[in-house]
Design a protein around this motif. Structure first.
Motif, PDB file in Angstrom:
ATOM      1  N   PRO A   1       4.282  14.402 -52.919  1.00 48.92           N
ATOM      2  CA  PRO A   1       3.929  13.216 -52.123  1.00 48.92           C
ATOM      3  C   PRO A   1       5.133  12.560 -51.458  1.00 48.92           C
ATOM      4  O   PRO A   1       4.995  11.987 -50.363  1.00 48.92           O
ATOM      5  N   ASN A   2       6.302  12.623 -52.076  1.00 47.28           N
ATOM      6  CA  ASN A   2       7.486  12.030 -51.455  1.00 47.28           C
ATOM      7  C   ASN A   2       7.842  12.748 -50.154  1.00 47.28           C
ATOM      8  O   ASN A   2       8.216  12.103 -49.157  1.00 47.28           O
ATOM      9  N   GLU A   3       7.735  14.079 -50.167  1.00 48.60           N
ATOM     10  CA  GLU A   3       8.019  14.837 -48.950  1.00 48.60           C
ATOM     11  C   GLU A   3       6.927  14.643 -47.898  1.00 48.60           C
ATOM     12  O   GLU A   3       7.208  14.595 -46.699  1.00 48.60           O
ATOM     13  N   VAL A   4       5.675  14.533 -48.350  1.00 46.86           N
ATOM     14  CA  VAL A   4       4.590  14.239 -47.403  1.00 46.86           C
ATOM     15  C   VAL A   4       4.855  12.893 -46.727  1.00 46.86           C
ATOM     16  O   VAL A   4       4.698  12.750 -45.505  1.00 46.86           O
ATOM     17  N   ALA A   5       5.286  11.919 -47.516  1.00 46.93           N
ATOM     18  CA  ALA A   5       5.479  10.557 -47.002  1.00 46.93           C
ATOM     19  C   ALA A   5       6.447  10.513 -45.831  1.00 46.93           C
ATOM     20  O   ALA A   5       6.196   9.831 -44.830  1.00 46.93           O
ATOM     21  N   ILE A   6       7.554  11.229 -45.922  1.00 45.65           N
ATOM     22  CA  ILE A   6       8.558  11.136 -44.861  1.00 45.65           C
ATOM     23  C   ILE A   6       8.167  11.941 -43.621  1.00 45.65           C
ATOM     24  O   ILE A   6       8.837  11.853 -42.585  1.00 45.65           O
ATOM     25  N   ASN A   7       7.063  12.685 -43.713  1.00 45.83           N
ATOM     26  CA  ASN A   7       6.613  13.482 -42.572  1.00 45.83           C
ATOM     27  C   ASN A   7       5.303  12.979 -41.967  1.00 45.83           C
ATOM     28  O   ASN A   7       4.726  13.628 -41.097  1.00 45.83           O
ATOM     29  N   LEU A   8       4.813  11.814 -42.420  1.00 47.47           N
ATOM     30  CA  LEU A   8       3.647  11.213 -41.793  1.00 47.47           C
ATOM     31  C   LEU A   8       4.031  10.694 -40.405  1.00 47.47           C
ATOM     32  O   LEU A   8       5.063  10.039 -40.241  1.00 47.47           O
ATOM     33  N   VAL A   9       3.207  10.987 -39.409  1.00 45.44           N
ATOM     34  CA  VAL A   9       3.527  10.557 -38.044  1.00 45.44           C
ATOM     35  C   VAL A   9       2.239  10.344 -37.255  1.00 45.44           C
ATOM     36  O   VAL A   9       1.236  11.030 -37.484  1.00 45.44           O
ATOM     37  N   ASN A  10       2.260   9.369 -36.358  1.00 45.08           N
ATOM     38  CA  ASN A  10       1.098   9.061 -35.521  1.00 45.08           C
ATOM     39  C   ASN A  10       1.577   8.608 -34.153  1.00 45.08           C
ATOM     40  O   ASN A  10       2.104   7.505 -34.002  1.00 45.08           O
ATOM     41  N   ASP A  11       1.397   9.450 -33.152  1.00 43.55           N
ATOM     42  CA  ASP A  11       1.825   9.097 -31.800  1.00 43.55           C
ATOM     43  C   ASP A  11       1.049   7.918 -31.217  1.00 43.55           C
ATOM     44  O   ASP A  11       1.493   7.301 -30.244  1.00 43.55           O
ATOM     45  N   LEU A  12      -0.118   7.607 -31.781  1.00 46.02           N
ATOM     46  CA  LEU A  12      -0.909   6.481 -31.287  1.00 46.02           C
ATOM     47  C   LEU A  12      -0.529   5.165 -31.956  1.00 46.02           C
ATOM     48  O   LEU A  12      -1.039   4.109 -31.571  1.00 46.02           O
ATOM     49  N   GLN A  13       0.364   5.216 -32.953  1.00 42.71           N
ATOM     50  CA  GLN A  13       0.676   3.999 -33.698  1.00 42.71           C
ATOM     51  C   GLN A  13       1.292   2.926 -32.808  1.00 42.71           C
ATOM     52  O   GLN A  13       0.923   1.744 -32.902  1.00 42.71           O
ATOM     53  N   ALA A  14       2.220   3.292 -31.942  1.00 41.68           N
ATOM     54  CA  ALA A  14       2.857   2.297 -31.076  1.00 41.68           C
ATOM     55  C   ALA A  14       1.820   1.604 -30.198  1.00 41.68           C
ATOM     56  O   ALA A  14       1.891   0.381 -29.969  1.00 41.68           O
ATOM     57  N   ALA A  15       0.836   2.361 -29.716  1.00 46.93           N
ATOM     58  CA  ALA A  15      -0.215   1.772 -28.880  1.00 46.93           C
ATOM     59  C   ALA A  15      -1.083   0.814 -29.694  1.00 46.93           C
ATOM     60  O   ALA A  15      -1.429  -0.283 -29.229  1.00 46.93           O
ATOM     61  N   ALA A  16      -1.444   1.221 -30.918  1.00 47.95           N
ATOM     62  CA  ALA A  16      -2.250   0.345 -31.775  1.00 47.95           C
ATOM     63  C   ALA A  16      -1.494  -0.937 -32.107  1.00 47.95           C
ATOM     64  O   ALA A  16      -2.067  -2.036 -32.091  1.00 47.95           O
ATOM     65  N   LEU A  17      -0.198  -0.824 -32.391  1.00 49.84           N
ATOM     66  CA  LEU A  17       0.605  -2.001 -32.704  1.00 49.84           C
ATOM     67  C   LEU A  17       0.795  -2.890 -31.478  1.00 49.84           C
ATOM     68  O   LEU A  17       0.889  -4.118 -31.592  1.00 49.84           O
ATOM     69  N   SER A  18       0.841  -2.293 -30.308  1.00 52.99           N
ATOM     70  CA  SER A  18       0.950  -3.071 -29.076  1.00 52.99           C
ATOM     71  C   SER A  18      -0.298  -3.921 -28.862  1.00 52.99           C
ATOM     72  O   SER A  18      -0.215  -5.088 -28.450  1.00 52.99           O
ATOM     73  N   LEU A  19      -1.461  -3.350 -29.171  1.00 50.73           N
ATOM     74  CA  LEU A  19      -2.722  -4.071 -28.992  1.00 50.73           C
ATOM     75  C   LEU A  19      -2.987  -5.053 -30.128  1.00 50.73           C
ATOM     76  O   LEU A  19      -3.601  -6.110 -29.913  1.00 50.73           O
ATOM     77  N   LYS A  20      -2.524  -4.730 -31.328  1.00 49.20           N
ATOM     78  CA  LYS A  20      -2.723  -5.583 -32.503  1.00 49.20           C
ATOM     79  C   LYS A  20      -1.386  -5.725 -33.254  1.00 49.20           C
ATOM     80  O   LYS A  20      -1.149  -5.079 -34.277  1.00 49.20           O
ATOM     81  N   PRO A  21      -0.479  -6.586 -32.742  1.00 50.60           N
ATOM     82  CA  PRO A  21       0.859  -6.716 -33.354  1.00 50.60           C
ATOM     83  C   PRO A  21       0.827  -7.130 -34.824  1.00 50.60           C
ATOM     84  O   PRO A  21       1.772  -6.842 -35.565  1.00 50.60           O
TER      85      PRO A  21
END
Length: 309
Positions: free
Chosen positions: A224-244
């Motif tokens: 799980p530690n190695e999984v954690a550092i490789n989680l990624v979401n290209d849509l995250q910045a857009a979601a955070l922009s709409l809902k800071p």
């Protein structure tokens, strides 16, 4: 007088179907066809909707919804379940008269594919109740016509998804991962998130979407530690922009001890990877106490897709 087999057959069936999260979501620029090509790692988790399909007479067809946020969910042709019924009827070339009730637990408009999950459950339920004996390939084809996430929810577990997400390859996954799923009372529209992604990435060079080998190796090793550092979401910045305000939620989860936090799909649900189930329970309590979310539940994955109860 002896009843025939059709009369003795069950007239309703219930299917349980899980939510999905994306361990990795890589998104290409908007294509000429109006869609984004994706490379993603789907992961089914133990939050379930239950869909009950019943045979009815012509004119008695209906979609109804109960459970979480039931009043906000369409019961007309805007519900993917309606499209699922239409597509399977086209495939078998016969009308399907069904009453379908959805009992919701998967968050609404939360980036966890609740609508797609219900459509997958409807396809499985209709196939069994009407005794169509459709093959896996036929079910996948029908599902892909309903929505990009629907084929994965037929199968569940963990899988690579390419194209619009409908081209699936199973992923070797050792041991369970433990999650906290944090939700709020607001939703995010998937088209709006993609539009914001297009806005934020305008004039930027975006590489072809690929899944990291490191993530796949971490899943195969059950680390799980190695999984954690490789989680990624290209849509995250857009979601955070709409809902800071989601930034506060992500920060609160990591401060509570999560290995990593990420927006799930198009959001606004945020998911937090935890070391084990005990840590997940503690982090869920801390998140609720922080006031950054309205609900926080624990879940584990991977789990199978739509299954008859």
């Amino acid at each position: 007088m002896t009843a025939n087999l059709q009369e003795l057959a069950p007239k309703h069936i219930s299917v349980r179907v899980p939510a999905k999260i994306n361990l990795s979501l890589k998104v290409a620029p908007l294509g000429e066809d109006g869609f984004h090509q994706l490379a993603t790692v789907f992961h089914a988790v133990s939050i379930y909707d239950e869909v009950t399909v019943s045979m009815v007479k012509p004119g008695q067809e209906e979609i109804s919804v109960g459970g979480n946020n039931a009043e906000k969910i369409p019961t007309n042709k805007d519900n993917l379940v309606s499209k699922a019924v239409t597509e399977i009827a086209k495939h078998v070339n016969q009308p399907i008269h069904a009453r379908i009730h959805i009992n919701k637990s998967i968050p609404l408009a939360g980036g966890m594919a609740g609508g797609s999950a219900d459509a997958a459950a409807a396809i499985i339920g209709i196939n069994h109740l009407w005794d169509f004996h459709l093959t896996i390939d036929e079910l996948n084809l029908i599902a892909s016509k309903v929505g990009s996430d629907v084929p994965f929810l037929l199968h569940g577990n963990t899988a690579l998804g390419y194209g619009r997400g409908e081209q699936l390859t199973p992923v070797l996954h050792r041991d369970s991962l433990h999650w906290v799923i944090a939700t709020n009372n607001f939703g995010l529209s998937t088209p709006e998130v993609y539009a914001e992604f297009d806005h934020l990435t305008k004039d930027k060079e975006i590489p072809d979407p690929e899944i990291s080998l490191e993530l796949l190796q971490a899943l195969a090793h059950g680390n799980p530690n190695e999984v954690a550092i490789n989680l990624v979401n290209d849509l995250q910045a857009a979601a955070l922009s709409l809902k800071p305000e989601l930034r506060r939620l992500l920060r609160a989860g990591e401060e509570a001890g999560a290995l990593a936090g990420i927006v799930s799909g198009s959001g606004p649900t945020c998911v937090f990877l935890c070391l084990d189930d005990t840590a997940a329970s503690d982090i869920a309590i801390d998140l609720l106490s922080s006031g950054t979310c309205t609900a926080a539940v624990t879940a584990y994955g991977p789990v199978p897709g739509a299954r008859i109860k």
